[in-house]
Enzyme design. Structure first.
Site, mmCIF file in Angstrom:
data_model
loop_
_atom_site.group_PDB
_atom_site.id
_atom_site.type_symbol
_atom_site.label_atom_id
_atom_site.label_comp_id
_atom_site.label_asym_id
_atom_site.label_seq_id
_atom_site.Cartn_x
_atom_site.Cartn_y
_atom_site.Cartn_z
ATOM 1 N N HIS A 7 0.569 -1.307 0.030
ATOM 2 C CA HIS A 7 0.192 0.106 0.184
ATOM 3 C C HIS A 7 1.123 1.657 0.013
ATOM 4 O O HIS A 7 1.832 1.607 -0.348
ATOM 5 C CB HIS A 7 -0.781 -0.380 1.392
ATOM 6 C CG HIS A 7 -0.726 -0.094 2.836
ATOM 7 N ND1 HIS A 7 0.091 -0.694 3.466
ATOM 8 C CD2 HIS A 7 -0.096 1.447 3.382
ATOM 9 C CE1 HIS A 7 0.523 -0.191 5.095
ATOM 10 N NE2 HIS A 7 0.534 0.716 4.354
ATOM 11 N N GLU A 43 -8.504 5.568 10.088
ATOM 12 C CA GLU A 43 -7.905 4.834 8.254
ATOM 13 C C GLU A 43 -8.709 4.380 7.761
ATOM 14 O O GLU A 43 -10.040 3.569 8.201
ATOM 15 C CB GLU A 43 -6.341 4.278 8.976
ATOM 16 C CG GLU A 43 -6.604 2.566 9.102
ATOM 17 C CD GLU A 43 -5.713 1.473 9.103
ATOM 18 O OE1 GLU A 43 -5.521 0.550 7.955
ATOM 19 O OE2 GLU A 43 -5.060 1.758 9.932
ATOM 20 N N GLN A 60 -4.168 3.437 1.588
ATOM 21 C CA GLN A 60 -4.290 3.777 2.791
ATOM 22 C C GLN A 60 -4.182 4.976 3.159
ATOM 23 O O GLN A 60 -2.866 5.876 3.154
ATOM 24 C CB GLN A 60 -2.975 2.983 3.649
ATOM 25 C CG GLN A 60 -3.411 3.577 5.451
ATOM 26 C CD GLN A 60 -2.708 2.779 5.947
ATOM 27 O OE1 GLN A 60 -1.145 2.885 6.152
ATOM 28 N NE2 GLN A 60 -2.177 1.768 6.982
ATOM 29 N N HIS A 84 3.462 7.089 3.659
ATOM 30 C CA HIS A 84 4.849 6.065 3.322
ATOM 31 C C HIS A 84 4.359 5.262 2.154
ATOM 32 O O HIS A 84 3.146 5.455 1.704
ATOM 33 C CB HIS A 84 4.934 5.196 4.672
ATOM 34 C CG HIS A 84 3.374 4.694 4.933
ATOM 35 N ND1 HIS A 84 2.588 5.241 5.935
ATOM 36 C CD2 HIS A 84 3.164 3.503 4.960
ATOM 37 C CE1 HIS A 84 1.359 4.387 5.450
ATOM 38 N NE2 HIS A 84 2.199 2.886 5.507
ATOM 39 N N GLU A 134 7.121 1.275 5.339
ATOM 40 C CA GLU A 134 6.371 -0.175 5.556
ATOM 41 C C GLU A 134 6.798 -1.366 5.366
ATOM 42 O O GLU A 134 7.066 -1.938 3.799
ATOM 43 C CB GLU A 134 5.243 0.309 5.903
ATOM 44 C CG GLU A 134 4.410 -0.630 7.206
ATOM 45 C CD GLU A 134 3.402 -0.150 7.513
ATOM 46 O OE1 GLU A 134 2.534 -0.780 8.214
ATOM 47 O OE2 GLU A 134 2.964 1.032 6.535
#
Length: 158
Positions: A7, A43, A60, A84, A134
């Site tokens: 994502h 989220e 996300q 991110h 991530e």
């Protein structure tokens, strides 16, 4: 081994308004939503597509629920936008260990719970050319540590 872009995390001031934009503009629908108290975010995961390994790609959208959350601090400095990138892996523990061995700072000693019961960790943006990164093991994928895990908010503040 990293298997896909899991994502892209996008920080926003108003989650509902941002979801409406992505729905109206691109036809994306919310696949999952939750509040992650530990990360201090509300989220929405918007599913983009499925992949050969059974995973999917998502956007996300992250709205802070506390002023002291790292996403709130990031929004204050940078405004809305890409926060991110997350890569999927079958074993977040092993992947983080291998990357740590290459000199990249891993922000969590042990992976944490991410959205949709995933296991996640983050890599320091200063070690990744300015990109908060991530690592995600989606729920349902078994790891050598016997746990399962999908990506969530972000603890690193860059």
């Amino acid at each position: 081994m990293l298997t896909r872009i899991d994502h892209i995390g996008i920080a926003c001031f108003d989650l509902d308004q941002t979801v409406e934009f992505y729905s109206r503009t691109y036809g994306f629908e919310v696949f999952h939503s939750e509040v992650n108290e530990e990360q201090g975010v509300r989220e929405a995961m918007l599913r983009i597509n499925g992949t050969d390994d059974g995973g999917a790609s998502y956007l996300q959208l992250l709205e802070p629920v506390r002023e002291d959350s790292t996403v709130a601090k990031w929004l204050q400095r940078h405004g809305e936008g890409v926060h991110h990138i997350a890569f999927g892996t079958a074993d977040v523990d092993a992947e983080a260990d291998g990357i740590r061995d290459k000199g990249v700072r891993v922000l969590y000693d042990e992976p944490r719970r991410g959205s949709m019961d995933s296991r996640i960790t983050f890599l320091h943006p200063k070690d990744c050319h300015g990109v908060l990164t991530e690592l995600v093991t989606s729920a349902g994928q078994h790891t050598s540590h016997g746990e399962a895990g999908h990506g969530a908010g972000a603890e690193a503040d860059h």
